[in-house]
Design a protein around this motif. Structure first.
Motif, PDB file in Angstrom:
ATOM      1  N   LEU A   6     -24.762   5.415  10.578  1.00  0.00           N
ATOM      2  CA  LEU A   6     -24.345   4.061  10.936  1.00  0.00           C
ATOM      3  C   LEU A   6     -23.253   3.543   9.992  1.00  0.00           C
ATOM      4  N   THR A   7     -23.293   3.978   8.748  1.00  0.00           N
ATOM      5  CA  THR A   7     -22.234   3.593   7.808  1.00  0.00           C
ATOM      6  C   THR A   7     -20.886   4.125   8.275  1.00  0.00           C
ATOM      7  N   GLU A   8     -20.875   5.392   8.722  1.00  0.00           N
ATOM      8  CA  GLU A   8     -19.649   5.985   9.254  1.00  0.00           C
ATOM      9  C   GLU A   8     -19.169   5.212  10.486  1.00  0.00           C
TER      10      GLU A   8
ATOM     11  N   GLN B  11     -13.441   5.048   7.138  1.00  0.00           N
ATOM     12  CA  GLN B  11     -12.419   4.570   6.203  1.00  0.00           C
ATOM     13  C   GLN B  11     -13.042   3.685   5.124  1.00  0.00           C
ATOM     14  N   THR B  12     -12.319   3.569   4.019  1.00  0.00           N
ATOM     15  CA  THR B  12     -12.716   2.652   2.956  1.00  0.00           C
ATOM     16  C   THR B  12     -12.180   1.269   3.279  1.00  0.00           C
ATOM     17  N   LEU B  13     -13.025   0.249   3.096  1.00  0.00           N
ATOM     18  CA  LEU B  13     -12.656  -1.113   3.503  1.00  0.00           C
ATOM     19  C   LEU B  13     -12.808  -2.070   2.324  1.00  0.00           C
ATOM     20  N   GLY B  14     -11.792  -2.877   2.093  1.00  0.00           N
ATOM     21  CA  GLY B  14     -11.803  -3.855   1.011  1.00  0.00           C
ATOM     22  C   GLY B  14     -10.510  -4.659   1.061  1.00  0.00           C
TER      23      GLY B  14
ATOM     24  N   PHE C 242     -16.844  -1.892  -7.188  1.00  0.00           N
ATOM     25  CA  PHE C 242     -15.679  -1.056  -6.890  1.00  0.00           C
ATOM     26  C   PHE C 242     -14.721  -1.741  -5.915  1.00  0.00           C
ATOM     27  N   ASN C 243     -15.060  -2.980  -5.526  1.00  0.00           N
ATOM     28  CA  ASN C 243     -14.186  -3.806  -4.703  1.00  0.00           C
ATOM     29  C   ASN C 243     -13.819  -3.152  -3.373  1.00  0.00           C
ATOM     30  N   ALA C 244     -14.726  -2.315  -2.863  1.00  0.00           N
ATOM     31  CA  ALA C 244     -14.488  -1.659  -1.579  1.00  0.00           C
ATOM     32  C   ALA C 244     -15.778  -1.020  -1.109  1.00  0.00           C
ATOM     33  N   ALA C 245     -15.887  -0.862   0.209  1.00  0.00           N
ATOM     34  CA  ALA C 245     -17.025  -0.153   0.808  1.00  0.00           C
ATOM     35  C   ALA C 245     -16.535   1.187   1.319  1.00  0.00           C
ATOM     36  N   SER C 246     -17.271   2.240   1.013  1.00  0.00           N
ATOM     37  CA  SER C 246     -16.867   3.591   1.382  1.00  0.00           C
ATOM     38  C   SER C 246     -17.996   4.287   2.131  1.00  0.00           C
ATOM     39  N   PRO C 247     -17.661   5.143   3.113  1.00  0.00           N
ATOM     40  CA  PRO C 247     -18.703   5.902   3.813  1.00  0.00           C
ATOM     41  C   PRO C 247     -19.477   6.845   2.894  1.00  0.00           C
ATOM     42  N   LYS C 248     -18.862   7.222   1.769  1.00  0.00           N
ATOM     43  CA  LYS C 248     -19.507   8.149   0.841  1.00  0.00           C
ATOM     44  C   LYS C 248     -20.260   7.439  -0.279  1.00  0.00           C
ATOM     45  N   ALA C 249     -20.346   6.123  -0.221  1.00  0.00           N
ATOM     46  CA  ALA C 249     -21.068   5.381  -1.258  1.00  0.00           C
ATOM     47  C   ALA C 249     -22.557   5.711  -1.212  1.00  0.00           C
ATOM     48  N   GLY C 250     -23.204   5.610  -2.353  1.00  0.00           N
ATOM     49  CA  GLY C 250     -24.654   5.777  -2.409  1.00  0.00           C
ATOM     50  C   GLY C 250     -25.151   7.203  -2.370  1.00  0.00           C
TER      51      GLY C 250
END
Length: 406
Positions: free
Chosen positions: A155-157, A163-166, A322-330
């Motif tokens: 669901l994150t993808e 893409q990274t969003l910020g 990190f001032n952005a959300a990434s699909p690879k976070a966590g």
């Protein structure tokens, strides 16, 4: 209710032995003090190895900021493990909530306080859905949360479209990177941090004295007076040194206050509230807890709901840092949180562990990571060392159970 209280009979001591009571008390409270001693040894080792760089005020502040989200997850994971379960989905929920927060604030321009509340609610719903399947449908927590790990990662993808969003609003960034404001006269230290540190010392000493008095009133086993005095002195010195280091840089990070509130709140719930005693009961002996009238299904459901909410909070802190959300976070956050809980004294069989222990376990991992980076140890050997530390912690738990049983 403490899960670490022992009921062993006092060991006969040779007359005239002044050190024997202290040693005997340390042996009987090894689980409680073992990780604190280990943390102190690791800090001292890397402080010498790095030529003092580990304890530079700037590095101490970075240590808090870099490990804040893992410590938040470790608190919730400790409670899950005490209840006799496991949660493999927290890393994916962390990434999912960070992605949802980015969509809310960056794409839809929602005010950040509203977005934060919605994200915490989403985390609670995610945890509640898994808790319902585990508690009421009778599905194993390992399988349910493993499925959750895959679902929320996917669901994150979907939300971020790969893409990274910020960037995030500056006010939200202060949640993970900000410091308390300067107040009072100009000095060489951060005045508000000093004040909070001295207040914390007073609260800790008062709480320890009250806890010892309460245990004595109920005829529970308490450490010898000498060992108790050493413990108070060590706690005071540790808090004072930590406070002075933070006050020498920019002061206490905002996220440190969030961690302190979580530690105090959940520590009180697990020690003094009915729900905390029920968590220990179902983790320690589920059949006996049911016979005693504990509503085990409701408790399990609430434990996972709480874990989901804490994972959402960790996701917000991580994304804001990190001032952005990434699909690879966590990635691997669930493993770090589980390791912190076990290093901090949790038992594989459930029913044992404290919130403070989770913080200590997370700090052990954080200091190891930071120290090994400072001395230039490669990431490959870092994984080996952390694995051995986790193995040693679990081995210590097994040895301690056998010793107490004997």
């Amino acid at each position: 209710m403490s899960a670490d209280v022992t009921t062993e009979k006092p060991v006969a001591r040779a007359p005239g032995g002044a050190v024997a009571p202290l040693l005997d008390g340390m042996r009987r409270n090894m689980r409680q003090y073992g990780m604190l001693i280990a943390l102190g040894v690791i800090v001292a080792l890397f402080a010498v190895w790095t030529g003092g760089d580990l304890l530079l005020p700037r590095n101490v502040s970075n240590l808090v900021l870099q490990n804040s989200y893992i410590l938040i997850l470790a608190i919730g994971m400790m409670i899950v493990i005490v209840a006799g379960h496991i949660d493999l989905s927290v890393g994916s929920i962390t990434a999912f909530v960070g992605g949802v927060a980015a969509v809310f604030m960056v794409q839809y321009d929602l005010p950040w306080p509203v977005a934060v509340l919605l994200c915490l609610a989403i985390g609670a719903v995610a945890g509640a859905a898994q808790g319902y399947l585990i508690a009421y449908a009778g599905m194993p927590s390992f399988i349910v949360t493993l499925a959750g790990m895959l679902v929320f990662r996917g669901l994150t993808e979907v939300f971020l479209k790969g893409q990274t969003l910020g960037p995030f609003p500056e006010d939200l960034q202060q949640l993970a990177n900000g410091f308390l404001p300067e107040v009072g006269p100009t000095t060489n230290y951060h005045n508000l941090t000093l004040l909070l540190g001295f207040l914390l010392i007073g609260v800790v000493i008062r709480q320890e004295v009250r806890s010892r008095r309460r245990q004595s009133e109920y005829a529970l086993d308490v450490p010898p007076a000498g060992l108790f005095a050493v413990k108070l002195a060590a706690l005071t010195a540790s808090i004072l040194i930590f406070t002075m280091l933070l006050a020498s840089y920019k002061g206490a990070p905002v996220v440190l206050l969030i961690l302190a509130a979580l530690l105090v709140g959940f520590g009180f719930l697990m020690r003094n509230a009915v729900i905390g005693r029920h968590v220990y009961a179902i983790g320690g002996n589920l059949p006996a807890a049911k016979l005693s009238g504990v509503r085990d299904k409701k408790v399990t459901f609430l434990v996972f709901l709480n874990m989901g909410m804490l994972a959402a909070l960790a996701g917000l802190v991580f994304a804001a840092r990190f001032n952005a959300a990434s699909p690879k976070a966590g990635l691997n956050f669930e493993l770090e949180a589980i390791a912190a809980a076990f290093i901090g004294g949790a038992s594989m069989s459930g029913g044992v562990g404290t919130v403070l222990g989770a913080i200590i376990g997370g700090l052990v991992l954080g200091v190891l990571n930071n120290g090994m980076n400072l001395v230039g140890i490669g990431s490959d050997f870092q994984q080996v060392i952390k694995g051995l530390v986790l193995l040693a912690a679990v081995g210590f738990d097994v040895w301690n159970k056998r010793r107490v049983g004997a």
